[in-house]
Design a protein around this motif. Sequence first.
Motif, short mmCIF file in Angstrom:
data_model
loop_
_atom_site.label_atom_id
_atom_site.label_comp_id
_atom_site.label_asym_id
_atom_site.label_seq_id
_atom_site.Cartn_x
_atom_site.Cartn_y
_atom_site.Cartn_z
N MET A 1 5.67 -11.12 -20.29
CA MET A 1 4.67 -10.85 -19.27
C MET A 1 4.99 -9.51 -18.60
SD MET A 1 3.59 -13.23 -16.07
CE MET A 1 4.63 -12.70 -14.75
N SER A 2 3.99 -8.67 -18.46
CA SER A 2 4.16 -7.35 -17.86
C SER A 2 3.79 -7.40 -16.38
CB SER A 2 3.28 -6.35 -18.59
OG SER A 2 3.36 -5.10 -17.96
N LEU A 3 4.68 -6.93 -15.55
CA LEU A 3 4.41 -6.88 -14.13
C LEU A 3 3.51 -5.69 -13.84
CD1 LEU A 3 5.02 -7.75 -11.20
CD2 LEU A 3 7.02 -6.28 -11.29
N GLN A 4 2.40 -5.91 -13.17
CA GLN A 4 1.46 -4.84 -12.85
C GLN A 4 1.64 -4.44 -11.40
OE1 GLN A 4 -0.51 -3.60 -15.39
NE2 GLN A 4 0.63 -5.05 -16.60
N LEU A 5 1.85 -3.15 -11.17
CA LEU A 5 1.99 -2.65 -9.82
C LEU A 5 0.73 -1.89 -9.45
CD1 LEU A 5 5.65 -1.30 -9.95
CD2 LEU A 5 4.85 -3.50 -9.12
N GLN A 6 -0.08 -2.44 -8.60
CA GLN A 6 -1.27 -1.74 -8.14
C GLN A 6 -0.98 -1.12 -6.79
OE1 GLN A 6 -4.68 -4.35 -8.17
NE2 GLN A 6 -5.27 -3.50 -10.12
N PHE A 7 -1.66 -0.04 -6.53
CA PHE A 7 -1.50 0.58 -5.22
C PHE A 7 -2.01 -0.38 -4.17
CE2 PHE A 7 -5.87 1.74 -4.14
CZ PHE A 7 -6.48 1.47 -5.35
N GLU A 8 -1.36 -0.39 -3.04
CA GLU A 8 -1.81 -1.26 -1.97
C GLU A 8 -2.90 -0.59 -1.16
OE1 GLU A 8 0.91 -3.31 0.48
OE2 GLU A 8 2.35 -3.56 -1.13
N SER A 9 -2.78 0.69 -1.01
CA SER A 9 -3.75 1.41 -0.20
C SER A 9 -3.82 2.85 -0.66
CB SER A 9 -3.33 1.33 1.27
OG SER A 9 -3.85 2.39 2.00
N TYR A 10 -5.01 3.36 -0.76
CA TYR A 10 -5.21 4.75 -1.15
C TYR A 10 -4.57 5.67 -0.11
CZ TYR A 10 -7.79 8.88 -2.72
OH TYR A 10 -8.14 10.11 -3.18
N VAL A 11 -4.71 5.30 1.15
CA VAL A 11 -4.12 6.10 2.23
C VAL A 11 -2.60 6.12 2.10
CG1 VAL A 11 -3.84 6.26 4.74
CG2 VAL A 11 -6.07 5.69 3.76
N ASP A 12 -2.00 4.94 1.80
CA ASP A 12 -0.55 4.87 1.61
C ASP A 12 -0.12 5.72 0.42
OD1 ASP A 12 -0.34 3.14 3.75
OD2 ASP A 12 -0.19 1.34 2.51
N LEU A 13 -0.91 5.69 -0.65
CA LEU A 13 -0.61 6.48 -1.83
C LEU A 13 -0.63 7.97 -1.49
CD1 LEU A 13 -0.10 6.62 -4.91
CD2 LEU A 13 -2.58 6.60 -5.20
N CYS A 14 -1.63 8.40 -0.75
CA CYS A 14 -1.72 9.81 -0.34
C CYS A 14 -0.54 10.20 0.55
CB CYS A 14 -3.03 10.08 0.39
SG CYS A 14 -4.48 9.96 -0.68
N ARG A 15 -0.15 9.28 1.43
CA ARG A 15 1.00 9.52 2.31
C ARG A 15 2.28 9.63 1.49
NH1 ARG A 15 0.24 5.28 5.96
NH2 ARG A 15 -1.46 6.47 6.82
N GLU A 16 2.45 8.74 0.50
CA GLU A 16 3.63 8.79 -0.36
C GLU A 16 3.69 10.10 -1.13
OE1 GLU A 16 3.85 5.35 -2.88
OE2 GLU A 16 3.78 3.99 -1.18
N ILE A 17 2.56 10.56 -1.61
CA ILE A 17 2.51 11.83 -2.34
C ILE A 17 2.95 12.97 -1.45
CG2 ILE A 17 0.92 13.53 -3.37
CD1 ILE A 17 -0.59 11.09 -4.60
N ALA A 18 2.46 13.01 -0.21
CA ALA A 18 2.85 14.07 0.72
C ALA A 18 4.35 14.02 1.02
CB ALA A 18 2.05 13.95 2.01
N ILE A 19 4.89 12.82 1.20
CA ILE A 19 6.32 12.67 1.47
C ILE A 19 7.14 13.14 0.27
CG2 ILE A 19 8.17 10.97 1.81
CD1 ILE A 19 6.10 9.41 3.57
N LEU A 20 6.71 12.75 -0.93
CA LEU A 20 7.43 13.17 -2.13
C LEU A 20 7.37 14.68 -2.33
CD1 LEU A 20 6.45 10.27 -4.54
CD2 LEU A 20 8.77 10.84 -3.78
N GLU A 21 6.22 15.29 -2.03
CA GLU A 21 6.10 16.75 -2.12
C GLU A 21 7.08 17.42 -1.16
OE1 GLU A 21 1.43 17.25 -3.47
OE2 GLU A 21 1.90 17.16 -1.33
N ASP A 22 7.16 16.91 0.07
CA ASP A 22 8.09 17.46 1.05
C ASP A 22 9.54 17.27 0.61
OD1 ASP A 22 5.98 18.23 2.66
OD2 ASP A 22 6.19 16.56 4.07
#
Length: 138
Positions: A1-22
């Motif tokens: 069985m494959s565990l599927q990880l879906q984003f919880e929130s588009y806003v959270d995803l955008c925030r994570e991207i900004a943090i990772l860029e920094d």
Amino acid sequence: MSLQLQFESYVDLCREIAILEDTVFSLQKEAEFWWVGGHGFRLVTMDNAAERVEKLNKKINTYQKLLDLKVRLKESIDKHLSKMKGLEYKVAYLRFVERKSLKTIAEELDYSYDHIRRVSSRIKMPHISHSAIEQNVI
């Protein structure tokens, strides 16, 4: 069985991207300091500076891979949303971007909860498998 990880929130995803860029930017500047500043000003030996830069480069690569993965996920979500029209788009946007409940969406759009639930169940949003994260990031 494959565990599927879906984003919880588009806003959270955008925030994570900004943090990772920094984070990547900061690590790159630190590596530059150790190579140019730390060694260049003879504050540390070249061997110590090289060792520190190598460790930082490994961190940079790991964070960059995670950033790339999250950016691809965001682009995929954007692509999926842009293909939707009408009620399907509104429900997807309110549910995934604004993180509203189906009950709230039904009230805002003046539809029955059951109808919004049916529309929502037809919406297929992108996901990333756990194995893809292990293979591409860590």
